[in-house]
Enzyme design. Structure first.
Site, PDB file in Angstrom:
ATOM      1  N   GLU A  34       0.812  -1.219   0.000  1.00 12.36           N
ATOM      2  CA  GLU A  34       0.000   0.000   0.000  1.00 12.36           C
ATOM      3  C   GLU A  34       0.847   1.272   0.000  1.00 12.36           C
ATOM      4  O   GLU A  34       0.405   2.313  -0.487  1.00 12.36           O
ATOM      5  CB  GLU A  34      -0.969   0.009   1.179  1.00 12.36           C
ATOM      6  N   GLN A  59      -8.562  -6.534  12.323  1.00 15.27           N
ATOM      7  CA  GLN A  59      -8.093  -5.483  11.413  1.00 15.27           C
ATOM      8  C   GLN A  59      -8.744  -4.141  11.642  1.00 15.27           C
ATOM      9  O   GLN A  59      -8.892  -3.344  10.721  1.00 15.27           O
ATOM     10  CB  GLN A  59      -8.247  -5.938   9.953  1.00 15.27           C
ATOM     11  N   LYS A  63     -17.459  -0.836   6.879  1.00 19.40           N
ATOM     12  CA  LYS A  63     -17.916  -1.872   5.960  1.00 19.40           C
ATOM     13  C   LYS A  63     -19.440  -1.851   5.808  1.00 19.40           C
ATOM     14  O   LYS A  63     -19.963  -1.968   4.699  1.00 19.40           O
ATOM     15  CB  LYS A  63     -17.462  -3.240   6.471  1.00 19.40           C
ATOM     16  N   MET A 115      24.193   9.231   1.764  1.00 13.94           N
ATOM     17  CA  MET A 115      24.034  10.525   2.423  1.00 13.94           C
ATOM     18  C   MET A 115      24.368  10.423   3.908  1.00 13.94           C
ATOM     19  O   MET A 115      24.994  11.309   4.483  1.00 13.94           O
ATOM     20  CB  MET A 115      22.614  11.047   2.222  1.00 13.94           C
TER      21      MET A 115
HETATM   22  C1  LIG Z   1      12.496   5.944   5.096  1.00 15.53           C
HETATM   23  C2  LIG Z   1      13.778   6.584   5.412  1.00 15.53           C
HETATM   24  N1  LIG Z   1      14.653   6.001   6.248  1.00 15.53           N
HETATM   25  C3  LIG Z   1      15.832   6.604   6.533  1.00 15.53           C
HETATM   26  C4  LIG Z   1      16.159   7.803   5.986  1.00 15.53           C
HETATM   27  C5  LIG Z   1      17.486   8.459   6.306  1.00 15.53           C
HETATM   28  N2  LIG Z   1      18.305   8.573   5.104  1.00 15.53           N
HETATM   29  C6  LIG Z   1      18.385   9.696   4.351  1.00 15.53           C
HETATM   30  S1  LIG Z   1      19.351   9.534   3.025  1.00 15.53           S
HETATM   31  C7  LIG Z   1      19.740   7.937   3.422  1.00 15.53           C
HETATM   32  C8  LIG Z   1      20.658   7.127   2.575  1.00 15.53           C
HETATM   33  C9  LIG Z   1      20.097   6.806   1.278  1.00 15.53           C
HETATM   34  O1  LIG Z   1      20.914   5.862   0.683  1.00 15.53           O
HETATM   35  P1  LIG Z   1      20.809   5.479  -0.837  1.00 15.53           P
HETATM   36  O2  LIG Z   1      19.398   5.189  -1.197  1.00 15.53           O
HETATM   37  O3  LIG Z   1      21.778   4.415  -1.126  1.00 15.53           O
HETATM   38  O4  LIG Z   1      21.182   6.836  -1.568  1.00 15.53           O
HETATM   39  P2  LIG Z   1      22.579   7.633  -1.620  1.00 15.53           P
HETATM   40  O5  LIG Z   1      22.562   8.630  -0.494  1.00 15.53           O
HETATM   41  O6  LIG Z   1      23.668   6.630  -1.459  1.00 15.53           O
HETATM   42  O7  LIG Z   1      22.568   8.314  -2.936  1.00 15.53           O
HETATM   43  C10 LIG Z   1      19.094   7.567   4.593  1.00 15.53           C
HETATM   44  C11 LIG Z   1      19.228   6.257   5.254  1.00 15.53           C
HETATM   45  C12 LIG Z   1      15.199   8.402   5.137  1.00 15.53           C
HETATM   46  N3  LIG Z   1      15.409   9.588   4.572  1.00 15.53           N
HETATM   47  N4  LIG Z   1      14.042   7.767   4.841  1.00 15.53           N
END
Ligand SMILES: Cc1ncc(C[n+]2csc(CCOP(=O)(O)OP(=O)(O)O)c2C)c(N)n1
Lengths: 596, 172
Positions: free
Chosen positions: A58, A121, A170, A482
């Site tokens: 979802e 649910q 429902k 990041m």
């Molecule tokens: C749902 C969620 N969990 C954690 C984060 C924290 N977060 C921000 S950027 C990032 C890393 C993203 O990694 P990737 O998809 O490999 O992208 P990159 O930064 O390597 O380009 C994380 C864990 C977030 N923004 N959203």
């Protein structure tokens, strides 16, 4: 057989849901059924107007509805069953709430007599989503369904857009009663102000006519209002330089000489500098988010502020506005442009040239990767260069998102979809799917991270089965990039749990093939262009291209969290040279703020 | 320095509205000092009287603006300093035959009255502004207070002007 107008039309609540969606012009619903929504799924099967796309999770339905909404400007619709089905929508609702995306979520609820009993649910989804929806309803009687849906669409799409949830018990779906389409809404407490006040427009034009260093600070509100044309006209008349926030990268073409790029934490030097040194900031549909302002008390220290927004609560929330304008961005920009048309405007050419010089000198760039490795920024810029003109770009969240903001060509409105306010990893694949459904003629390229991709890639199955030919570039740097960048800069290079080992598992090519896609892996620079071209040519199924890139690439420029934008770095420890005049001003500005 | 302001809020009389208003305060970190909700002469509309502690005028402005965004909120006014505000207090005081009349006399000065009497206690009812009630409670303390229940404020501006819900309906 013609309807007899005197004979009331009897329908089940479920039929009313479908009839209401048809009346509201909905052409697609993203969803996944279950017990409490099954009655509504039954008549949905026969609807001629409403197509249903069966997602795999979802959350995917929610982001797809968002992608559809942003790419088309219409309300996106998703549907889920009660309990876990509904709670799986929460992240997408929250994402849509923070980015003001018009969306309606319809959820089934247990029968009214079971509500409150912890029935199977049962979840208080209305209570759960209260803080993250613009509005929500719990409907327990069939007769209330048409009005609730009409109001939901009205609320979602007007004023400051946002998500609205309609939770339908429902029994309400099963009851049979008369179908009455509402002639009016019952919303005395909802009257968004769309027309800007004349006195405010006048005061704003006066400030613009006095400003020597004005800058337009344009946010997602301009995108949501579909006001790119009106913005272009105002810029034409005034010649004021423009910074576009992450949410508004597509509302002003980057190749316009007055485009300064994105402001904020990972903004361009020209955009950040323009705001820091402006004497007038004209904010339209932007909300002075902390990712833009940095340390608030040192943000745009010399500027008067005109703040135009359709949401009065945004004005003055973070930064006091000298001239507040409540109104629709389109109307506001038009009125200001009308007021300035033909007036003698101040000569701001020195300021503009200065900024253009900054833009040239400090154009976002990147360091060459180690020999034999791919640079993620280069990969992204090639995707942009080879993409057809009408491409819609969608991103995940992380480094690749910032690079996509900087290095893709941003030319047309409604062609840039990204999760800004929430920063939701997993947004890319489903949002791209929604965008492609809304814009079947466009090419849709998703730029995703290897981390983000692993959150929602299952929707590629949905794409494969429905002939939705999105293209996803996985920028595989092996890590949660990041987060790793912050560990590198602020946690002494202690890389706690950010290594995804994507070089071992999953095999993205095999995975994508198993999900029904055509898939490629690119590891050599000389394969990049050819592979992107091949991907561009595939139009009958989704394509995934895994680009294996080096993991230590950094996003520059950067302003550390909580720091002043004056302390922007173009690389580790490197500040841009603002020139003499600016240095004096910067000292003045720093002196006025409190020290950390 | 925080200051207290009183907001009169007309809301739709439907389940969930109080949660929504209270939730907004909680989520945005505003402090509710007192809250009363009650019916009005229009059965569709309830009135909330909300006392809020704020540290700056801009916080109060944000509260009003955020409340205004709630679809169930019809109208909000900040009451004037001169508004008539009342609270009701019930105080149960330790009391025996000897001091009972003394207590009743004291309470009489505040135009309160005894509403329940037992061998060991007497319960006093009084209404008034916050300062008056505080003074009364102070006086009763020396007898030994067993329990206090105080309502939130209800308040209304002085003069003829009245807070009425917007009656116009939006067209579709
Ligand atoms: C749902 C969620 N969990 C954690 C984060 C924290 N977060 C921000 S950027 C990032 C890393 C993203 O990694 P990737 O998809 O490999 O992208 P990159 O930064 O390597 O380009 C994380 C864990 C977030 N923004 N959203």
């Amino acid at each position: 057989m013609a309807d007899n107008p005197r004979q009331p039309k009897l329908m089940t609540g479920a039929q009313m849901v479908v009839a209401s969606l048809e009346k509201l012009g909905v052409d697609v619903v993203f969803g996944l059924p279950g017990g409490a929504i099954m009655p509504t799924y039954d008549p949905l099967m026969d609807s001629e107007g409403v197509r249903h796309i069966l997602v795999r999770h979802e959350q995917g339905a929610g982001h797809a509805a968002e992608g559809y909404a942003v790419a088309t400007g219409r309300v996106g619709v998703c549907m889920a069953t009660s309990g876990p089905g509904a709670t799986n929508l929460v992240t997408a609702l929250y994402d849509a709430y923070l980015d003001s995306v018009p969306m309606v979520a319809i959820t089934g609820q247990v029968g009214a007599s079971l509500i409150g009993t912890d029935g199977f649910q049962e979840a208080d989804i209305r209570g759960i989503t209260m803080p993250i929806t613009k509005h929500n309803f719990l409907i327990t009687r069939a007769a209330d369904i048409p009005l609730a849906l009409a109001e939901a669409f009205h609320i979602a799409s007007t004023g400051r857009p946002g998500p609205v949830l309609v939770d339908i018990a429902k029994n309400a779906q099963q009851e049979t009663t008369e179908f009455r389409w509402p002639k009016q809404y019952d919303l005395p407490g909802y009257k968004p102000t769309l027309r800007p006040h004349s006195r405010q427009i006048k005061e704003a034009t006066t400030l613009i006519l006095e400003a020597e260093r004005p800058v337009l600070y344009v946010g997602g509100g301009v995108a949501k209002a579909g006001a790119a044309g009106e913005l272009a006209r105002l810029v034409d008349i005034t010649g004021i330089p423009v910074v576009t926030t992450l949410m508004a990268r597509d509302v002003f073409p980057d190749d316009n000489p007055l485009a300064m790029g994105m402001p904020g934490m990972h903004g361009s030097v020209a955009a950040v500098g323009a705001l820091q040194r402006a004497d007038l900031v004209f904010a339209v549909g932007a909300r002075f988010d902390d990712r833009v302002t940095g340390r608030l008390d040192t943000f745009a220290p010399m500027a008067k502020v005109i703040h135009a927004d359709v949401d009065p609560a945004e004005i003055g929330k973070n930064r006091v506005a000298d001239v507040p304008i409540v109104g629709d961005a389109r109307l506001t920009l038009t009125r200001i442009a009308d007021a300035l048309e033909g007036k003698k405007l101040p000569d701001i050419s020195v300021w503009v040239e200065q900024l253009q010089e900054m833009r040239k000198t400090y154009a976002p760039g990147w360091e060459e990767p180690p020999a034999g490795e791919l640079s993620p920024q280069y990969v992204i810029s090639r995707i942009g260069a080879l993409a057809p003109d009408d491409t819609v770009f969608v991103t995940g969240v992380g480094q690749h998102q910032m690079w996509a903001s900087h290095f893709l060509p941003h030319r047309h409105p409604r062609s840039w979809l990204t999760s800004g306010g929430a920063g939701t990893m997993g947004y890319c694949v489903p949002a791209a799917m929604g965008a492609q459904i809304g814009r079947p003629e466009a090419t849709v390229w998703g730029i995703d991270g290897d981390g983000c991709f692993q959150m929602t890639n299952q929707e590629l199955v949905t794409c494969a089965l429905n002939g939705i030919p999105i293209k996803i570039a996985i920028i595989n740097n092996n890590v949660l990039g990041m987060v790793r960048q912050w560990q590198n800069l602020f946690f002494d290079k202690r890389y706690s749990h950010t290594d995804l080992h994507s070089d071992q598992y999953p095999d993205f090519v095999k995975l994508s093939e198993a999900l029904g896609c055509v898939a490629f892996r690119v590891t050599q620079a000389d394969e990049i262009d050819a592979t992107i071209r091949r991907a561009n040519e595939i139009n009958d199924r989704p394509v995934v291209v895994e680009f294996v890139v080096h993991k230590d690439a950094m996003v520059w420029p950067m302003v550390a969290a909580g720091a002043s934008n004056d302390d922007i770095q173009i690389a580790r420890g490197m500040a841009p040279d603002w020139g003499e005049q600016a240095e004096d001003e910067a000292v003045g500005a720093a002196g006025s703020g409190e020290e950390d | 320095m925080t200051s207290t302001h009183i907001l009169s809020v007309l809301v739709v009389n439907r389940p969930g509205v109080l949660t929504r208003v209270a939730g907004l305060f909680a989520r945005r970190g505003y402090n509710i000092e007192s809250l009363t909700v009650s019916p009005t002469n229009d059965p569709q509309v309830s009135r909330m009287t909300i006392g809020v502690d704020v540290d700056s005028p801009s916080t109060l402005e944000q509260i009003v603006k955020q409340l205004n965004k709630l679809i169930e909120v019809h109208k909000i006014i900040e009451l004037e300093d001169s508004a008539v505000t009342r609270e009701l207090v019930l105080v149960k005081v330790r009391s025996d035959l000897e001091n009972r009349s003394k207590i009743v006399d004291t309470v009489g000065l505040f135009r309160g009255k005894a509403v329940d009497v037992s061998h060991e206690s007497i319960t006093i009812e009084a209404t008034g502004g916050r300062e008056k009630l505080e003074a009364l409670i102070k006086m009763l303390e020396s007898f030994g207070i067993l329990e206090i229940v105080q309502s939130g404020r209800v308040a209304v501006n002085r003069g003829a002007s009245a807070l009425a819900a917007k009656s116009s309906r939006n067209g579709s």
